[in-house]
Design a protein around this motif. Sequence first.
Motif, PDB file in Angstrom:
ATOM      1  N   ARG A 287       0.841  -1.191   0.000  1.00 48.90           N
ATOM      2  CA  ARG A 287       0.000   0.000   0.000  1.00 48.90           C
ATOM      3  C   ARG A 287       0.871   1.234   0.000  1.00 48.90           C
ATOM      4  NH1 ARG A 287      -5.185   0.020   3.682  1.00 48.90           N
ATOM      5  NH2 ARG A 287      -5.155   2.023   2.664  1.00 48.90           N
ATOM      6  N   HIS A 288       0.547   2.119  -0.876  1.00 46.57           N
ATOM      7  CA  HIS A 288       1.273   3.377  -0.911  1.00 46.57           C
ATOM      8  C   HIS A 288       0.608   4.347   0.057  1.00 46.57           C
ATOM      9  CE1 HIS A 288       3.607   2.321  -4.527  1.00 46.57           C
ATOM     10  NE2 HIS A 288       2.600   1.496  -4.675  1.00 46.57           N
ATOM     11  N   THR A 289       1.420   4.949   0.895  1.00 44.14           N
ATOM     12  CA  THR A 289       0.853   5.879   1.866  1.00 44.14           C
ATOM     13  C   THR A 289       1.503   7.243   1.733  1.00 44.14           C
ATOM     14  OG1 THR A 289       2.462   5.201   3.506  1.00 44.14           O
ATOM     15  CG2 THR A 289       0.347   4.063   3.544  1.00 44.14           C
ATOM     16  N   ARG A 290       0.775   8.217   2.105  1.00 45.47           N
ATOM     17  CA  ARG A 290       1.321   9.567   2.130  1.00 45.47           C
ATOM     18  C   ARG A 290       1.947   9.831   3.490  1.00 45.47           C
ATOM     19  NH1 ARG A 290      -2.890  13.567  -0.803  1.00 45.47           N
ATOM     20  NH2 ARG A 290      -3.398  12.191  -2.516  1.00 45.47           N
ATOM     21  N   ALA A 291       2.823  10.783   3.528  1.00 52.60           N
ATOM     22  CA  ALA A 291       3.396  11.179   4.805  1.00 52.60           C
ATOM     23  C   ALA A 291       2.302  11.743   5.708  1.00 52.60           C
ATOM     24  CB  ALA A 291       4.479  12.224   4.585  1.00 52.60           C
ATOM     25  N   THR A 292       2.295  11.287   6.938  1.00 56.03           N
ATOM     26  CA  THR A 292       1.348  11.807   7.922  1.00 56.03           C
ATOM     27  C   THR A 292       2.126  12.172   9.175  1.00 56.03           C
ATOM     28  OG1 THR A 292       0.977   9.646   8.884  1.00 56.03           O
ATOM     29  CG2 THR A 292      -0.519  10.305   7.114  1.00 56.03           C
ATOM     30  N   ARG A 293       1.420  12.617  10.167  1.00 58.77           N
ATOM     31  CA  ARG A 293       2.089  12.978  11.416  1.00 58.77           C
ATOM     32  C   ARG A 293       2.728  11.751  12.094  1.00 58.77           C
ATOM     33  NH1 ARG A 293      -2.375  16.618  13.887  1.00 58.77           N
ATOM     34  NH2 ARG A 293      -2.387  17.879  12.025  1.00 58.77           N
ATOM     35  N   THR A 294       2.057  10.620  11.994  1.00 56.86           N
ATOM     36  CA  THR A 294       2.598   9.425  12.652  1.00 56.86           C
ATOM     37  C   THR A 294       3.602   8.692  11.770  1.00 56.86           C
ATOM     38  OG1 THR A 294       0.638   8.263  11.881  1.00 56.86           O
ATOM     39  CG2 THR A 294       0.636   9.003  14.171  1.00 56.86           C
ATOM     40  N   ASN A 295       3.548   8.940  10.471  1.00 60.63           N
ATOM     41  CA  ASN A 295       4.422   8.240   9.543  1.00 60.63           C
ATOM     42  C   ASN A 295       5.051   9.298   8.640  1.00 60.63           C
ATOM     43  OD1 ASN A 295       5.654   6.521   7.752  1.00 60.63           O
ATOM     44  ND2 ASN A 295       3.755   5.798   6.825  1.00 60.63           N
TER      45      ASN A 295
END
Length: 109
Positions: A48-56
């Motif tokens: 899964r492609h994820t966007r940068a978030t606060r936790t990641n």
Amino acid sequence: MAARKLHVKKNDMVMIIAGKEKGKSGKVMRVLPEKERVLVENLNKIKRHTRATRTNAEGGIIEREAPLALSNVQLICKACSKPTRTGIRVLENGSKARFCKKCNEIVDK
Ligand SMILES: [Zn+2]
């Protein structure tokens, strides 16, 4: 509706008997009875492609297991080390245990 009898449980070793991961084996991480699916460690992984978030903060690609159909996995018997069908046997103390239909050994101990 009565609970469906499941042939695999958490921490069982199972083999995949159908689909693209056929012939691979792994440990059951989680059984999802209501969906008749099972999560097996390191098998049927999806990216899964994820966007940068606060936790990641990095974002990027996350790999995780996708559930497999329960009907596509078979328990690997600890006694004969083969993928097998199981039956239910009532023990002397009244509890129920699964047994291997290939070698007749009790699987739950
Ligand atoms: Zn066996």
